[in-house]
Design a protein around this motif. Structure first.
Motif, PDB file in Angstrom:
ATOM      1  N   UNK A 122       9.504  -8.988  -2.062  1.00 52.54           N
ATOM      2  CA  UNK A 122      10.874  -9.479  -1.814  1.00 52.54           C
ATOM      3  C   UNK A 122      11.532  -8.831  -0.611  1.00 52.54           C
ATOM      4  N   UNK A 123      10.720  -8.484   0.407  1.00 54.54           N
ATOM      5  CA  UNK A 123      11.275  -7.916   1.638  1.00 54.54           C
ATOM      6  C   UNK A 123      11.130  -6.422   1.758  1.00 54.54           C
ATOM      7  N   UNK A 124      10.687  -5.752   0.709  1.00 52.45           N
ATOM      8  CA  UNK A 124      10.618  -4.285   0.748  1.00 52.45           C
ATOM      9  C   UNK A 124       9.338  -3.767   1.376  1.00 52.45           C
ATOM     10  N   UNK A 125       8.248  -4.545   1.310  1.00 50.46           N
ATOM     11  CA  UNK A 125       6.927  -4.032   1.676  1.00 50.46           C
ATOM     12  C   UNK A 125       6.457  -4.663   2.988  1.00 50.46           C
ATOM     13  N   UNK A 126       6.392  -3.842   4.044  1.00 45.43           N
ATOM     14  CA  UNK A 126       6.004  -4.339   5.360  1.00 45.43           C
ATOM     15  C   UNK A 126       4.662  -3.805   5.837  1.00 45.43           C
ATOM     16  N   UNK A 127       4.099  -2.806   5.123  1.00 37.33           N
ATOM     17  CA  UNK A 127       2.785  -2.300   5.520  1.00 37.33           C
ATOM     18  C   UNK A 127       2.006  -1.893   4.271  1.00 37.33           C
ATOM     19  N   UNK A 128       0.677  -1.851   4.424  1.00 37.59           N
ATOM     20  CA  UNK A 128      -0.192  -1.593   3.274  1.00 37.59           C
ATOM     21  C   UNK A 128      -0.044  -0.189   2.725  1.00 37.59           C
ATOM     22  N   UNK A 129       0.481   0.703   3.513  1.00 42.29           N
ATOM     23  CA  UNK A 129       0.648   2.078   3.050  1.00 42.29           C
ATOM     24  C   UNK A 129       1.922   2.317   2.266  1.00 42.29           C
ATOM     25  N   UNK A 130       2.713   1.249   2.099  1.00 40.21           N
ATOM     26  CA  UNK A 130       4.008   1.402   1.426  1.00 40.21           C
ATOM     27  C   UNK A 130       3.851   1.957   0.006  1.00 40.21           C
ATOM     28  N   UNK A 131       2.883   1.426  -0.729  1.00 47.72           N
ATOM     29  CA  UNK A 131       2.719   1.830  -2.132  1.00 47.72           C
ATOM     30  C   UNK A 131       2.378   3.312  -2.273  1.00 47.72           C
ATOM     31  N   UNK A 132       1.687   3.854  -1.277  1.00 53.03           N
ATOM     32  CA  UNK A 132       1.274   5.254  -1.369  1.00 53.03           C
ATOM     33  C   UNK A 132       2.434   6.224  -1.159  1.00 53.03           C
TER      34      UNK A 132
END
Length: 890
Positions: A122-132
């Motif tokens: 919903x707009x919060x995640x712009x790169x794959x490393x966000x979850x880490x």
């Protein structure tokens, strides 16, 4: 070497053309139901397609594809994916998908290429490393929520859970409506208990640690990509947050049911795919101008104060008012229909049979089988533009009158008042007088367009467009015939008094008429060309405004007419120059160019709303060369005064005074570095051509003084000798075996041919012979000669310059290479357009004509060559006759 073509434009063009865009065209034209594709939406798409920088963003499930759900079930529609990818490949165009899915899942499912920006969660995640980067506390919370949801609703049929980086998602699409409603309430309570955000996105329920951020994601993309407008389409509540941020030329689209702030609604993702395809086609056409007519195929009409361009199918595609450098009324050549045009065509579609100038005039006729259009600009008082279009034949014609004042940036309305169409809301009155024609007027809210059909079997139709004047125009077609005859008589009388060479007399005559039309008779100034921003390289940035009077170009233009026996244009130009000097701090401070009124130019600006000819940006207004130092300009002025006095056998006191001032300017500044003839946007250098022209100034002043018994200044002769010695010494480069562009430079420049053509160096000198050979070897490609090949500080490539080609022809003649001169001259003749006009340049690689059109340089150079070759022919004939006479005597 010159710098390469703007790589991003070139790469984008190639990438776009490599996509299956034919599928998009077929999709756009197919018979599928266009649910929500209203005329208003299509009109706004046309506007959106023309913004300088565009972002196309949308949700994924329910917008780009049918619905959210299991990954393997929700690949995007084929046409939507193609269209989005194609849009992303266009220059200055960006695409993005902002979804509630995790970024990893979105990338895997959508299979969109790297050109499309992906934003998840919903707009919060712009790169794959966000979850880490999430805290242990957040991970622990989401794990507890996942467990609680599994225990509370996981057993329900059709319900499955998904762990996302910042949320736990509950998918309800396979469930019955009753189960989905029950699960929604339970999930909402769990979210409330744990202080989570509860986001409903179609059939997906997200219990998220972050609030919906699609609005922030859209704003971030806009800022990072530097776009000027955005489209956003969605089908859910979180999408509405992004839609609410849209403003100005932006476009919001709601796909499917539900409350919305968007201005447009579409029934389903397939309709949105069609919108994307339409937008791609519109923007691609705007960016690349695929239907651009070859520059050389345009004809110019002119009356000594105004000019206009006519396409081969009788479309007025360029005209400004009231001055040459004023805003355009029609700018189709720089922006298509939306930039303004005045078109006539047969109602019954047929091919154009031909276009020609009425003999020895600037009146243009365009002919179909049953329709003929005759166009000319008639003489009018200063500040008034009067365009006349006469429709005749046996068929029916369709007229489209679509003025777009001030480069299509000035809104206006149009009113039909009897036989007149009035443009309302402009600074000057603009009226189309059209006796017997009934127009239908429509408006897009900013601009109006008038359309009419006429049956020519009832007699000719006369359309007279008057700008700056409200006086009525006579309705009688017979009176128009008399007016046209007077225009033709005036032109033919002038032509009859010319001393035309025997070599290509018809093309010389046409070139002379073109040069005369570039003379602004109310002031005496001379245009370098009547147009702006026609590119020196398709898709490049070398797009300049030539609607001004360069002292160099103007002097050379009227000097070519002096050579043909017409001196009045030269006198008017020298009077104009005298007025310039009366307001200058000194002759040495002359600018390189002025507006026709004599005013310095305003700051160079860019018209962002116009895509340029064949997508060549930017479209420029004004010319920054006004601020350069160009010390060669005194030479052509001195050459002109020398020619006029020779032609007339007398020397006006005012002309002698001008010549003295030019010589004084040289004495004051010849030793300085300058920017040179080609206006390279680099640091000043000691250009060889400039020094040669400084020598020419003093040499012609000395010759003129001797011929007419005037007293030269003592310093003229000694300074001329100093300049000559310095040029011969410092201008030669041993490594190049040639005279070069500037002192201490090995770079070649076609302009250095003037070291011999001017008389500074004997044409038989080995150094001049070597210079001619070097220019031929390094700068000639087939029928054209390039200015230079070095890096001039500007991006992109350019074509060969026709005037450089004529200089090499002159050099061939000067050194006795007569056959080479004739051969290159014949190749130049083959490059003339079908009605006898030449633009500025030619690209031999793509066989494309380039630059502003028609160009004074090109036509004056051609006239010089034709006269020189005519002289050779006459000399040869005289020698042959002498030999015959001798043989007869013996």
């Amino acid at each position: 070497m010159a710098t390469p073509l703007n790589q991003s434009v070139a790469d984008s063009s190639l990438l776009t053309r490599s996509l299956p865009v034919g599928l998009l065209r077929e999709f756009v034209r197919s018979e599928a139901t266009d649910d929500g594709l209203t005329p208003q939406l299509l009109a706004e798409l046309r506007v959106l397609a023309r913004v300088p920088g565009l972002l196309v963003a949308c949700n994924y499930g329910g917008t780009l594809c049918d619905a959210e759900g299991i990954s393997t079930e929700t690949l995007p529609l084929g046409n939507a994916a193609i269209a989005l990818r194609a849009l992303a490949a266009l220059p200055n165009t960006h695409a993005a998908v902002v979804s509630g899915r995790s970024l990893r899942d979105l990338a895997a499912v959508s299979r969109l290429p790297a050109e499309v920006h992906l934003v998840g969660s919903h707009g919060a995640e712009t790169d794959m490393g966000f979850a880490h980067g999430l805290s242990l506390a957040t991970e622990s919370l989401l794990q507890r929520v996942n467990t609680e949801l599994a225990e509370a609703v996981g057993f329900q049929q059709g319900i499955w859970l998904e762990r996302k980086p910042v949320a736990v998602a509950v998918h309800t699409r396979p469930a019955t409506p009753e189960v989905a409603a029950e699960v929604t309430e339970i999930a909402r309570d769990i979210a409330r208990t744990h202080g989570l955000f509860f986001i409903v996105d179609g059939s997906v329920l997200d219990l998220s640690v972050t609030e919906p951020a699609k609005a922030e994601a859209l704003e971030s993309l806009r800022s990072r990509l530097g776009v000027s407008a955005a489209m956003f389409a969605g089908d859910a509540y979180s999408d509405e947050l992004a839609i609410a941020t849209l403003r100005g030329p932006d476009m919001g689209i709601r796909v499917g049911p539900g409350e919305t702030a968007a201005a447009h609604r579409l029934g389903d993702p397939e309709s949105f795919a069609r919108v994307l395809a339409i937008l791609f086609e519109l923007r691609r056409a705007w960016l690349f101008g695929e239907d651009a007519v070859g520059l050389e195929r345009h004809s110019m009409i002119g009356n000594g104060s105004s000019t206009a361009l006519v396409t081969p199918d009788a479309k007025i595609c360029w005209m400004s008012h009231p001055l040459p450098d004023s805003g355009s009324l029609f700018a189709h050549i720089l922006g298509g229909d939306a930039a303004g045009h005045f078109s006539v065509e047969p109602v019954k579609a047929s091919q154009v049979l031909g276009q020609r100038y009425v003999d020895s005039t600037m009146i243009v006729e365009t002919r179909w089988a049953d329709v003929t259009v005759t166009d000319y600009l008639e003489p009018a008082p200063e500040g008034i533009t009067s365009l006349v279009r006469v429709l005749s034949g046996t068929g029916a014609a369709r007229i489209v009158f679509a003025p777009r004042p001030d480069y299509a940036n000035a809104p206006f309305s149009m009113e039909a008042r009897g036989d007149e169409l009035h443009i309302v809301g402009t600074a000057d009155p603009i009226i189309l007088f059209a006796p017997g024609v009934t127009f239908s007027v429509s408006s897009d809210g900013r601009h109006s367009t008038a359309v009419a059909s006429v049956n020519l079997q009832d007699g000719p139709v006369v359309l007279t467009l008057r700008c700056g004047d409200t006086e009525p125009v006579a309705a009688d077609p017979a009176e128009e015939t008399d007016r046209r005859a007077a225009v033709a008589h005036h032109a033919r009388k002038w032509v009859q008094e010319l001393d035309l060479p025997g070599v290509k007399p018809s093309l010389v005559r046409r070139s002379a008429l073109v040069l005369r039309s570039l003379v602004h008779e109310p002031t005496g100034a001379v245009l370098a060309a009547p147009t702006t921003s026609l590119p020196e390289g398709i898709g490049g940035t070398r797009n300049w405004d030539y609607r001004y009077c360069w002292l160099r170009d103007g002097s050379m233009t009227v000097n070519a007419l002096v050579d043909l026996g017409s001196v009045s244009e030269a006198r008017g130009f020298l009077d104009w120059l005298g007025r310039i000097l009366s307001n200058a701090p000194g002759p040495e401070w002359l600018h390189p160019l002025y507006s026709v009124t004599g005013a310095p130019l305003s700051t160079e600006a860019i018209i962002e709303s116009l895509p340029g000819y064949a997508g060549s940006r930017p479209v420029r207004i004004g010319n920054a060369a006004d601020h350069q130092v160009q010390l060669d300009v005194f030479g052509p002025i001195a050459e002109l005064i020398h020619s006029v006095s020779e032609q007339e056998g007398t020397l006006d006191a005012a002309h002698w005074d001008l010549l003295v001032q030019m010589a004084a300017a040289v004495l004051a500044r010849w030793h300085e570095a300058d920017h040179g003839i080609w206006e390279a946007r680099m640091a000043p250098r000691h250009h060889v051509y400039t020094k040669v022209m400084c020598w020419v100034t003093l040499d012609r002043a000395l010759r003129t003084a001797a011929r007419h018994g005037r007293q030269p200044e003592p310093a003229w002769e000694s300074t001329a000798a100093i300049i000559r010695d310095e040029v011969l010494r410092e201008g030669w480069d041993e490594s190049a075996r040639s005279y070069t562009v500037a002192y201490n430079s090995p770079d070649l420049d076609a302009a250095v041919l003037h070291i011999g053509l001017s008389g500074l160096l004997d044409v038989g000198d080995p150094r001049f012979l070597a210079t001619v050979a070097a220019v031929e070897r390094e700068l000639r490609v087939g029928p054209t000669v390039f200015r230079y090949r070095y890096d001039d500080g500007l991006p992109g490539l350019e074509g060969g310059f026709h005037i450089c080609t004529t200089w090499l022809i002159e050099a061939y003649i000067a050194v006795g290479r007569t056959e080479d001169a004739w051969d290159l001259f014949d190749q130049l003749v083959n490059l003339f357009g079908p009605t006898g006009l030449l633009p500025e340049e030619y690209d031999p690689g793509t066989e494309t004509h380039l630059g502003n059109h028609p160009q004074a340089y090109s036509h004056l150079g051609f006239i010089r060559c034709a006269r020189l070759l005519d002289g050779l022919q006459k000399d040869s004939m005289q020698k042959d006759q002498l030999q015959k006479d001798l043989l007869q005597k013996n």
